[in-house]
Design a protein around this motif. Structure first.
Motif, short mmCIF file in Angstrom:
data_model
loop_
_atom_site.label_atom_id
_atom_site.label_comp_id
_atom_site.label_asym_id
_atom_site.label_seq_id
_atom_site.Cartn_x
_atom_site.Cartn_y
_atom_site.Cartn_z
N SER A 64 -31.36 -17.82 23.40
CA SER A 64 -32.69 -17.22 24.00
C SER A 64 -32.74 -17.89 25.26
CB SER A 64 -33.96 -17.81 23.26
OG SER A 64 -33.97 -19.32 23.21
N VAL A 65 -33.72 -17.50 26.14
CA VAL A 65 -33.68 -17.93 27.54
C VAL A 65 -34.57 -19.50 27.40
CG1 VAL A 65 -34.97 -17.60 29.52
CG2 VAL A 65 -34.13 -15.70 28.47
N VAL A 80 -31.47 -21.11 31.83
CA VAL A 80 -30.28 -20.53 31.01
C VAL A 80 -30.66 -19.29 30.33
CG1 VAL A 80 -28.99 -21.48 28.83
CG2 VAL A 80 -29.18 -23.20 30.73
N VAL A 81 -29.84 -18.30 30.54
CA VAL A 81 -30.19 -17.08 29.89
C VAL A 81 -29.09 -17.09 28.51
CG1 VAL A 81 -30.96 -16.11 32.03
CG2 VAL A 81 -28.55 -15.89 31.45
N MET A 82 -29.40 -15.84 27.76
CA MET A 82 -28.76 -15.69 26.69
C MET A 82 -27.45 -15.58 26.83
SD MET A 82 -31.39 -12.93 24.62
CE MET A 82 -30.37 -12.56 23.17
N ASN A 83 -26.50 -15.89 25.89
CA ASN A 83 -25.14 -15.92 25.96
C ASN A 83 -24.53 -16.84 27.01
OD1 ASN A 83 -24.86 -14.00 23.74
ND2 ASN A 83 -25.32 -12.34 25.30
N ASP A 84 -25.39 -17.71 27.81
CA ASP A 84 -24.84 -18.83 28.61
C ASP A 84 -24.23 -19.97 27.70
OD1 ASP A 84 -25.09 -17.61 31.07
OD2 ASP A 84 -26.79 -18.89 31.34
N ASN A 93 -44.78 -16.29 22.46
CA ASN A 93 -43.30 -16.25 22.50
C ASN A 93 -42.59 -17.40 23.38
OD1 ASN A 93 -43.60 -14.17 20.63
ND2 ASN A 93 -43.36 -12.52 22.26
N TYR A 94 -43.09 -18.55 23.20
CA TYR A 94 -42.57 -19.70 23.78
C TYR A 94 -42.84 -20.99 22.98
CZ TYR A 94 -47.14 -20.93 25.16
OH TYR A 94 -48.37 -21.16 25.14
N SER A 95 -41.89 -21.91 23.24
CA SER A 95 -42.15 -23.35 22.71
C SER A 95 -41.76 -24.15 23.87
CB SER A 95 -41.48 -23.71 21.37
OG SER A 95 -40.15 -23.85 21.66
N ILE A 124 -38.19 -28.91 27.70
CA ILE A 124 -37.45 -27.67 27.62
C ILE A 124 -38.46 -26.33 27.11
CG2 ILE A 124 -35.76 -26.55 26.23
CD1 ILE A 124 -34.23 -29.23 25.95
N CYS A 125 -38.52 -25.35 27.70
CA CYS A 125 -39.27 -24.35 27.42
C CYS A 125 -38.49 -23.39 26.70
CB CYS A 125 -40.12 -23.75 28.44
SG CYS A 125 -41.25 -22.50 27.97
N LEU A 126 -38.49 -22.87 25.69
CA LEU A 126 -37.76 -21.93 25.01
C LEU A 126 -38.51 -20.70 25.27
CD1 LEU A 126 -36.42 -23.72 21.93
CD2 LEU A 126 -35.38 -23.46 24.06
N LEU A 127 -38.03 -19.56 25.73
CA LEU A 127 -38.59 -18.31 25.96
C LEU A 127 -38.05 -17.17 24.85
CD1 LEU A 127 -38.66 -18.14 29.66
CD2 LEU A 127 -40.59 -19.04 28.03
N TYR A 128 -38.65 -16.73 24.06
CA TYR A 128 -38.26 -15.60 23.09
C TYR A 128 -38.73 -14.08 23.36
CZ TYR A 128 -38.12 -19.96 20.03
OH TYR A 128 -38.11 -21.14 19.88
#
Length: 82
Positions: A22-23, A52-56, A4-6, A70-74
């Protein structure tokens, strides 16, 4: 088990203001960049991290001497699971 990341690495990155869906973790590998999160400006230097968290709302600007990761956490399910 699903991942659940990239992770992506960029040189000379510019992100216009957008809303996080996403985070995201920004890690400065080399140089420095300016990140704005919810209208607060921060300078990231080598080995600095910003979350950066959701909705920021956020934007980022770097130059050619900068390398950012950049790591995207889902949360499950991942957008890649569709």
């Amino acid at each position: 088990m699903r991942e659940n990341y990239s992770i992506r690495v960029f040189n000379n990155l510019a992100i216009n203001t957008e809303k996080a869906l996403s985070v995201k973790v920004f890690y400065c590998l080399k140089g420095k960049c300016e990140i704005t999160i919810n209208v607060q400006k921060h300078t990231l230097k080598k080995d600095d991290i910003a979350f950066v968290v959701m909705n920021d709302t956020y934007s980022l600007l770097s130059n050619t001497d900068t390398m950012c990761c950049i790591c995207l956490l889902y949360t499950s399910p991942s957008p890649r699971d569709k």
